[in-house]
Write an enzyme that holds these catalytic residues in place. Sequence first.
Site, PDB file in Angstrom:
ATOM      1  N   SER A 127     -99.878  63.319  70.233  1.00  0.00           N
ATOM      2  CA  SER A 127    -100.457  64.628  69.945  1.00  0.00           C
ATOM      3  C   SER A 127    -100.124  65.567  71.104  1.00  0.00           C
ATOM      4  CB  SER A 127    -101.967  64.503  69.715  1.00  0.00           C
ATOM      5  OG  SER A 127    -102.530  65.751  69.359  1.00  0.00           O
ATOM      6  N   THR A 128    -101.107  66.079  71.817  1.00  0.00           N
ATOM      7  CA  THR A 128    -100.873  67.038  72.894  1.00  0.00           C
ATOM      8  C   THR A 128     -99.921  66.471  73.942  1.00  0.00           C
ATOM      9  OG1 THR A 128    -103.143  67.789  72.576  1.00  0.00           O
ATOM     10  CG2 THR A 128    -101.999  68.557  74.556  1.00  0.00           C
ATOM     11  N   HIS A 160     -98.849  64.991  65.815  1.00  0.00           N
ATOM     12  CA  HIS A 160     -99.754  65.998  65.261  1.00  0.00           C
ATOM     13  C   HIS A 160     -99.091  67.367  65.385  1.00  0.00           C
ATOM     14  CE1 HIS A 160    -103.447  63.238  66.202  1.00  0.00           C
ATOM     15  NE2 HIS A 160    -102.700  62.789  65.206  1.00  0.00           N
ATOM     16  N   MET A 210    -104.859  64.256  72.546  1.00  0.00           N
ATOM     17  CA  MET A 210    -106.317  64.288  72.557  1.00  0.00           C
ATOM     18  C   MET A 210    -106.855  63.610  71.300  1.00  0.00           C
ATOM     19  SD  MET A 210    -107.196  68.275  71.719  1.00  0.00           S
ATOM     20  CE  MET A 210    -106.664  69.069  70.209  1.00  0.00           C
ATOM     21  N   ASP A 231    -107.115  59.305  67.284  1.00  0.00           N
ATOM     22  CA  ASP A 231    -106.224  58.860  66.212  1.00  0.00           C
ATOM     23  C   ASP A 231    -105.293  57.775  66.749  1.00  0.00           C
ATOM     24  OD1 ASP A 231    -105.007  58.776  63.715  1.00  0.00           O
ATOM     25  OD2 ASP A 231    -103.558  60.347  64.217  1.00  0.00           O
TER      26      ASP A 231
END
Length: 347
Positions: free
Chosen positions: A167-168, A194, A288, A291
């Site tokens: 993600s991030t 993401h 973050m 998941d």
Amino acid sequence: MHGGPRTVVVDDSRFMRGLITDILESGGVEVVAEAADGEEAVRVVAETDPDVVTMDVEMPRMNGIEAVERLMAERPTPVLMLSAYTDEGAEETFAALDAGAVDFFAKPGGEVSMGVSRLESQLVETVRSVAGADLSGAGERPAEVAAGSASTAADVAPNTTVVIGSSTGGPDAVERVLCDLPPDADIRVLVVQHMPEAFTGRFAARLDAACGLDVREATDGARVGRGEVLVARGGLHMEVSNYRDGRLRVRLVDEDRGQNVRPSVNVTMESAAREVDDPLVGVVLTGMGDDGSDGVNAIADAGGFVVAQDEETSVVYGMPKRAAATGRVGAVLPLADVAGGIVRGAP
């Protein structure tokens, strides 16, 4: 009284600056200043020393990409890009990420103000996450990563499937891992980053250009074989629907599936654990949230191996931390060693 990160809001629209400021302050984030273009942003950041900057891309005098480059060179500060939900916006956003921005928040098409307002809590959460990002090495590509992995195709177990979730901070991390994998190995990879729909196609194209593996955005029913990579399409879950003789097939699912993100790492990992009966490796990179933690358990239960990125090299140590907390991770490694961990850990 604010207890959140000190933030500078940069946008050439006075209305948008006010809207973003109101959203952030309603969520407990302290906005210490606003700026109308990149030049003003660089000056204001120097004066206020914020924890995080929200940066529009298209602005007069100095655009967001140039402003990020200046900030990273003069006063490295975590930057969240606010990007148009278009193909052109995706191109500009990736240029900003290359320049050192940590992450982006996509402005939906149509009436922007209404779209952002509907996503208030997500914007606040993302700003808080980016504010805590580790910028060490921002804009640099470590020599040991750029040089490629010492692993060879012969080191990889036949018919190995790898599922990577991030993600991030993930776009750069995913690229580094894929570029370090032996391109001629008997390996097929599924990537779940993401990212909204308008961005995943461009992301796949960038990975394909950078790495020796054949990378493309997933389509419903797509098959992936040796030396190939599928990137989950934004807004849809990617499930492994079938696996046979080293080739797997995916389906794209437009359902919630009990996840708070779409695509979800959990959905792809759990389906791979059900369908793949050859060597299987799960990888959880920077990001973050949590998941991937359910997917990690599923892969471990199926006899697969799991690698998580370590805290020191993660931009945001959320997803890999939660993965490691399951107790099912076989190796916690710095980013430069993740590809080697995949090769060594494949059962």
